[in-house]
Design an enzyme around this catalytic site. Sequence first.
Site, PDB file in Angstrom:
ATOM      1  N   LYS A   1      -3.387   4.818   9.742  1.00  0.00           N
ATOM      2  CA  LYS A   1      -4.475   4.088   9.117  1.00  0.00           C
ATOM      3  C   LYS A   1      -3.974   2.714   8.710  1.00  0.00           C
ATOM      4  O   LYS A   1      -2.787   2.506   8.447  1.00  0.00           O
ATOM      5  CB  LYS A   1      -5.049   4.838   7.917  1.00  0.00           C
ATOM      6  CG  LYS A   1      -4.125   5.032   6.721  1.00  0.00           C
ATOM      7  CD  LYS A   1      -3.984   3.844   5.789  1.00  0.00           C
ATOM      8  CE  LYS A   1      -5.317   3.372   5.264  1.00  0.00           C
ATOM      9  NZ  LYS A   1      -5.104   2.150   4.381  1.00  0.00           N
TER      10      LYS A   1
ATOM     11  N   THR B   1      -9.406   4.104   4.952  1.00  0.00           N
ATOM     12  CA  THR B   1      -9.972   3.419   3.783  1.00  0.00           C
ATOM     13  C   THR B   1     -10.968   2.371   4.290  1.00  0.00           C
ATOM     14  O   THR B   1     -12.116   2.677   4.526  1.00  0.00           O
ATOM     15  CB  THR B   1      -8.869   2.800   2.901  1.00  0.00           C
ATOM     16  OG1 THR B   1      -8.004   1.995   3.719  1.00  0.00           O
ATOM     17  CG2 THR B   1      -8.060   3.879   2.213  1.00  0.00           C
TER      18      THR B   1
ATOM     19  N   THR C   1       4.861   0.570   7.544  1.00  0.00           N
ATOM     20  CA  THR C   1       3.534   0.000   7.572  1.00  0.00           C
ATOM     21  C   THR C   1       2.498   1.014   7.160  1.00  0.00           C
ATOM     22  O   THR C   1       2.572   2.157   7.564  1.00  0.00           O
ATOM     23  CB  THR C   1       3.184  -0.532   8.968  1.00  0.00           C
ATOM     24  OG1 THR C   1       1.922  -1.170   8.889  1.00  0.00           O
ATOM     25  CG2 THR C   1       3.103   0.570   9.994  1.00  0.00           C
TER      26      THR C   1
ATOM     27  N   GLU D   1      -9.295  -6.261   8.619  1.00  0.00           N
ATOM     28  CA  GLU D   1     -10.524  -6.351   7.822  1.00  0.00           C
ATOM     29  C   GLU D   1     -11.339  -7.589   8.180  1.00  0.00           C
ATOM     30  O   GLU D   1     -10.856  -8.714   8.094  1.00  0.00           O
ATOM     31  CB  GLU D   1     -10.170  -6.361   6.337  1.00  0.00           C
ATOM     32  CG  GLU D   1      -9.662  -5.008   5.853  1.00  0.00           C
ATOM     33  CD  GLU D   1      -9.210  -5.026   4.409  1.00  0.00           C
ATOM     34  OE1 GLU D   1      -9.079  -3.936   3.842  1.00  0.00           O
ATOM     35  OE2 GLU D   1      -8.989  -6.121   3.854  1.00  0.00           O
TER      36      GLU D   1
ATOM     37  N   ASN E   1     -12.759  -8.184   0.543  1.00  0.00           N
ATOM     38  CA  ASN E   1     -11.739  -8.113  -0.491  1.00  0.00           C
ATOM     39  C   ASN E   1     -12.214  -8.643  -1.839  1.00  0.00           C
ATOM     40  O   ASN E   1     -11.586  -8.377  -2.864  1.00  0.00           O
ATOM     41  CB  ASN E   1     -10.484  -8.843  -0.020  1.00  0.00           C
ATOM     42  CG  ASN E   1      -9.723  -8.005   0.988  1.00  0.00           C
ATOM     43  OD1 ASN E   1      -9.017  -7.076   0.611  1.00  0.00           O
ATOM     44  ND2 ASN E   1      -9.900  -8.294   2.265  1.00  0.00           N
TER      45      ASN E   1
END
Length: 409
Positions: free
Chosen positions: A183, A157, A194, A281, A404
């Site tokens: 992932k 993703t 997780t 991220e 985000n």
Amino acid sequence: MKKEIAFVSDGSVTTPIGFLAAGVHCGIKANGKKDLALIYSERPCIAAGTFTTNKMKAAPVIVTQENLRPAQASIKAIVANSGIANSCTGKQGIMDARETCDLVAKALNILPEQVVVASTGRIGIRLPMDKIAQGITEAAKKLSSAGGIDAAHAIMTTDTFPKYGAVKFKLNQTTIHIGGIAKGAGMIAPKMATMLCFVTTDADITKTCLKKALSNAVEVTFNSITVDGDTSTNDMVVLLANGAAKNERINNVSSDSYRLFEEALTMLLRHFAQAIARDGEGSTKFIEITVKGAVTEQEAKAIGLTVANSNLVKCSLFGGDPNIGRIAAAIGRAPARLSAEKVSVWINDTCVMRDGTIIEFDRERLRSQLKSSPNVFIQIDLALGKASWTVWTCDLTYDYVRLNAEYEI
């Protein structure tokens, strides 16, 4: 035993004998990237899994748990889509997850209950079942022993790179393989599993031994990472064993063969866990935190994760600021026993606190290190006991907020 275990070059979920995989674009992602993965075993597999502890479990988690629950469960396939989580979609979401299993069963001539189903992506959106059906048909035709890396791409993703790997070791004269794909980059703070991780092995091993090995390996790897303190609704780790290596069966958790299997599995899952932390991220730094001298391992882990989840600590490290006070504050609020006057802390090779007191150190040298290196190592010594634990995280950056705030897959 570690010298007996080796990583396999370009290894993946299809490295173990008898496993095939494919990754295709079925149309969920508008950017044309792969968004559906299919993994298939030519032989029936015993299976073990760990799943999210989030009470808002996604539909595929519920259906997969149903399929794995029977004592004689026999699994032959895993299907996973990315881009849509099929979470918070009500009864229709459950129906869609079950239909996905039906579609895989039809394409591979197996039973629906022999399918593990998973999804990852945006929450609250229904799966486009026409596209899922088309993707499963295409993926079934493309299954191959070389398809593991495509499958790794298909479950991504916000990941910036695919996560795959495999290890091998010998039991007597028989070579055993364990491979997988994973992932994860955000919403990472598991309590029992997780993100998504699918692991395969050609070992002949009992279900009892398989479940114990997975539980133990997950605890010291995936349960020891955090990116942002959020636990997903879709987390799962599933391990399939098809026995194709034809080794002498691993059937005793006290045996040397079991211990070697668990060590190899842990080595592979640690590889994935660290890769996920590195790929947090927007991150610029991989952070390893080791706590030693604790009374118990769980207390050492609690302190490590409290420091790792501190936004203030993570922001300081992003900025290259050796702000020891923030680390000390996080240590002190963790649910663990400690004596403040005994705590010592190192950042990389620099001691910054000794016996509870921040000491003089070359601040500019350490600041330069933190700004220039992608890796940060923090060691905390409580000087109370003999227990220790290591956790992994990343820094908190402007890009994490941007990603985000503008989240779109």
